[in-house]
Design a protein around this motif. Structure first.
Motif, mmCIF file in Angstrom:
data_model
loop_
_atom_site.group_PDB
_atom_site.id
_atom_site.type_symbol
_atom_site.label_atom_id
_atom_site.label_comp_id
_atom_site.label_asym_id
_atom_site.label_seq_id
_atom_site.Cartn_x
_atom_site.Cartn_y
_atom_site.Cartn_z
ATOM 1 N N SER A 1 0.850 -1.187 0.000
ATOM 2 C CA SER A 1 0.000 0.000 0.000
ATOM 3 C C SER A 1 0.888 1.240 0.000
ATOM 4 O O SER A 1 2.042 1.183 0.444
ATOM 5 C CB SER A 1 -0.943 0.019 1.208
ATOM 6 N N ILE B 1 2.517 13.914 -1.445
ATOM 7 C CA ILE B 1 2.908 13.849 -0.036
ATOM 8 C C ILE B 1 4.427 13.726 0.087
ATOM 9 O O ILE B 1 5.060 14.404 0.896
ATOM 10 C CB ILE B 1 2.206 12.654 0.658
ATOM 11 N N LEU C 1 5.364 4.543 2.436
ATOM 12 C CA LEU C 1 5.783 5.786 3.092
ATOM 13 C C LEU C 1 6.351 5.485 4.481
ATOM 14 O O LEU C 1 7.412 5.998 4.859
ATOM 15 C CB LEU C 1 4.590 6.742 3.209
ATOM 16 N N ALA C 2 5.650 4.620 5.227
ATOM 17 C CA ALA C 2 6.087 4.288 6.588
ATOM 18 C C ALA C 2 7.475 3.656 6.567
ATOM 19 O O ALA C 2 8.340 4.003 7.373
ATOM 20 C CB ALA C 2 5.080 3.350 7.252
ATOM 21 N N THR C 3 7.692 2.731 5.629
ATOM 22 C CA THR C 3 8.985 2.038 5.574
ATOM 23 C C THR C 3 10.105 3.008 5.197
ATOM 24 O O THR C 3 11.186 2.974 5.786
ATOM 25 C CB THR C 3 8.922 0.893 4.555
ATOM 26 N N GLU D 1 0.657 3.763 1.832
ATOM 27 C CA GLU D 1 0.944 4.180 3.201
ATOM 28 C C GLU D 1 2.061 3.346 3.820
ATOM 29 O O GLU D 1 2.902 3.869 4.540
ATOM 30 C CB GLU D 1 -0.328 4.070 4.053
ATOM 31 N N SER D 2 2.076 2.041 3.544
ATOM 32 C CA SER D 2 3.132 1.228 4.141
ATOM 33 C C SER D 2 4.470 1.526 3.474
ATOM 34 O O SER D 2 5.515 1.434 4.118
ATOM 35 C CB SER D 2 2.780 -0.259 4.085
ATOM 36 N N LYS E 1 10.148 6.214 5.664
ATOM 37 C CA LYS E 1 10.379 7.129 6.782
ATOM 38 C C LYS E 1 11.090 6.441 7.932
ATOM 39 O O LYS E 1 11.790 7.074 8.713
ATOM 40 C CB LYS E 1 9.035 7.697 7.275
ATOM 41 N N ALA E 2 10.908 5.123 8.027
ATOM 42 C CA ALA E 2 11.533 4.373 9.117
ATOM 43 C C ALA E 2 13.020 4.161 8.859
ATOM 44 O O ALA E 2 13.651 3.394 9.551
ATOM 45 C CB ALA E 2 10.833 3.039 9.315
#
Lengths: 345, 310
Positions: free
Chosen positions: A59, A87, A64-66, A61-62, A68-69
């Motif tokens: 997805s 974004i 982006l999360a990865t 969102e996932s 950013k992590a």
């Protein structure tokens, strides 16, 4: 001491050489699952000598999360959807390129050249575009499927047999279309209505799953599946007796884009890869595999003929046009996050 | 684990390594420090930070994550705080599922281990080998295969239907029972192996002595065999219970990602859409605390049984 210094120097030089060798011959892709044929990657390696490694996500969102992590700086390119490009630009996660760096830049279709999420295309190139709606098993249900009620207020025979995408953006936008709510509205009544409707609809759903969205339809585990149009076409080709819906309330439209990530370890390889994907024959290879639509001129002759009449790519007359996901401000997005968290908990 | 109990005499060890003893321990300390203390420390710190918009953390002290865990302040965060049951339910469900998995594993694992340990020594390794064979395959693949087996149109339902046992398929997929099947199947060998290690060292002449002294089979099992192999049983229970508690593959793949267990709740905070790192860290800390309580309980039991034993 002298020997030590020399040794250090030699080691540093070696490391440098290894570094440049790597920069010339490697490409690290962060991509959606099942979205590019392996043969095309092999062909890229054959033509350029660049070795490709790829990790996948399921997805926007996932991804982006990865990144950013801490994964930013380990990948060269990613393939976010339209709103996610905006974004990521806002978050400063993308590098820019000049159109002159890409020999095939002019192959981009005019309608996808100056897009609102990346004006002038300085961070991204089109990959594929399509829609997100849902598919219904015609073995189970024979009525009218062109309404979002199938997902959120389903008839009895479909209740409890629905798989939703595990993707916040696409589930919430579909729910807003169902309720006729505007996007990015922080009005309390709107948020409350959205929350209440989803909490009730959840009782009708069997599962959340994006990478399983095709399999559950093919196996018959689900009779309804929220799904991307190309993925639905592939489920149909694999034998599922399903029909892709074009609900009158609307459905999600999207375009995925290849972006140049900030701190890309192999920027030159990334540019070469983007150039490669703008060659009509290669873009067509992706389309033939993934069953979406390319954003590149001249793909026609290379497409499989079946695609021209594919029901997933040709909305019937009178079907509404798809709605692109809007990027909301922080206050509103925080509320949507809360709605999603409450839905998934 | 069971082996730990047998080292009662090692405290009076010789002085061969004299002053360098601590240096020899250094590698273990480094490993523990880098791979255990540091990650847990990072988690602890992150659980007290402020959530950043779209994932990540801001370096400002906050107890919002723990607050979110305990209190429900409504959708807009401005209602009177009430007790937040959601996460308590998720934790209760996880503990319940893990407990059932442990009991099932024990019920099947103990007789299996006993059976293997009472075979002639030459064939024992073959039996153990058979136990481990399925575990050569990756856990993910085994879990997905389980999904294929139990789906409505899968082999299990087909078979039962052909036998005439059922008319309509048993709906297992995306239910708690499916999650339970996945957990139980994944961790069964962790129960069998430590119990086997205990039973193997059990002196069977003790059972014969009990039998000679007119103990029934049941009494012999309860009063003689079970106390002797208790450390193995407790070790097995912990090895099944603790990973079951944090499992996220089974609930994700077999449970349909709809009914969270602790593991999937935490994963969602980092890799999923929620992107709430402090909350994920806080949930991890609470889970860790619970596991520590279980382990402390175990070590107390252990030391008590040692006192009783000697």
């Amino acid at each position: 001491m002298k020997i030590f210094t020399k040794l250090m120097g030699a080691t540093a030089a070696l490391a440098l050489m290894a570094g440049t060798a790597q920069a010339e011959g490697q490409l690290s892709i962060y991509h959606w699952f099942e979205y590019i044929p392996q043969e095309l990657l092999d062909q890229f390696t054959e033509e350029t000598g660049i070795e490709v490694t790829m990790d996948t996500y399921d997805s926007n969102e996932s991804m982006l999360a990865t990144l950013k992590a801490g994964a930013l700086g380990s990948y060269d390119v990613a393939v976010p959807g339209d709103y996610m490009v905006q974004i990521m630009i806002g978050e400063g996660m993308l590098d820019t390129f000049d159109s002159s760096e890409l020999q095939n830049f002019d192959n981009i279709q005019a309608q996808w050249l100056d897009v609102p999420f990346d004006p002038g295309r300085t961070h991204s190139i089109p990959y594929q575009w399509g829609s997100t709606s849902f598919a219904v098993s015609r073995d189970v249900f024979s009525g009218d499927i062109n309404t979002t009620s199938i997902l959120f207020d389903p008839p009895e025979e479909l209740s409890g047999r629905i798989n939703m995408l595990d993707a916040q953006g696409e589930v919430l936008l579909m729910a807003q279309l169902h309720l006729g709510l505007p996007q990015c509205s922080a009005e309390r009544d709107h948020i409350k209505a959205l929350d209440e409707m989803l909490q009730e609809a959840k009782g009708h759903w069997a599962s959340f799953g994006s990478d399983t969205a095709k399999d559950v339809l093919v196996s018959g585990d689900a009779a309804v599946g929220q799904i991307w149009n190309g993925f639905s076409a592939r489920a149909r080709i694999e034998g599922a007796n399903i029909e892709y819906a074009y609900p009158v309330e609307g459905y999600v439209a999207w375009m995925d884009n290849v972006v140049l990530l900030k701190d890309a370890p192999n920027r030159a390889s990334a540019i070469a890869f983007m150039d490669f994907l703008l060659v009509p024959e290669n873009a067509a290879a992706v389309t033939n595999y993934a069953q979406y639509t390319a954003g590149v001129e001249g793909v026609g002759p290379f497409l499989e003929p079946a695609l021209l009449s594919s029901p997933e790519q040709n909305p019937p007359d009178g079907a509404p046009v798809g709605t692109f996901t809007a990027v909301c401000d922080e206050a509103t997005q925080t509320l949507y996050d809360a709605v999603w968290t409450r839905l998934k908990k | 684990m069971a082996g730990l109990t047998n080292n009662g005499g090692s405290k009076a060890s010789s002085n061969i390594f004299g002053g360098i003893r601590y240096w020899l321990l250094a590698p273990s300390w480094v490993v523990i420090g880098v791979f255990l203390v540091m990650p847990v420390g990072i988690m602890l710190v992150y659980s007290f930070l402020t959530k950043e918009f779209r994932g990540g953390v801001i370096w400002e002290f906050s107890i919002a994550a723990y607050d979110q865990f305990i209190f429900d302040r409504g959708l807009f965060g401005d209602e009177e705080p009430a007790i937040e049951w959601t996460y308590i339910v998720i934790f209760a469900r996880s503990i319940w599922q893990a407990a059932i998995a442990t009991v099932l594993c024990l019920l099947i694992g103990f007789p299996t281990a006993y059976f293997i340990a009472t075979r002639p020594p030459s064939s024992r390794s073959a039996w153990l080998f058979l136990i481990t064979v399925p575990y050569w395959v990756n856990l993910l693949i085994r879990t997905v295969s389980m999904k294929f087996l139990i789906r409505d149109s899968g082999p299990l339902n087909q078979w039962l239907r052909n036998l005439g046992v059922i008319d309509s398929p048993i709906h297992l997929i995306n239910t708690d029972i499916a999650v339970q099947l996945g957990l139980f199947y994944s961790y069964l060998p962790f129960m069998v192996l430590p119990i086997y290690a205990s039973v193997e060292r059990y002196n069977f002449t003790l059972s014969e002595a009990a039998w000679d002294l007119y103990a029934s089979r049941w009494t012999t099992l309860r009063e003689v065999l079970l106390p002797a192999v208790k450390p193995g049983i407790i070790a097995g229970c912990i090895l099944v219970f603790v990973p079951s508690l944090g499992a996220f593959l089974a609930p994700d793949l077999l449970g349909g990602a709809k009914n969270f267990m602790i593991g999937s709740l935490i994963e969602e905070q980092f890799k999923g859409n929620a992107g709430n790192w402090p909350f994920g860290a806080a949930a991890s800390m609470i889970l860790l605390t619970m596991v520590l309580i279980v382990l402390m309980f175990y070590s107390r039991q252990q030391s008590r049984s040692e006192v009783e034993g000697h």
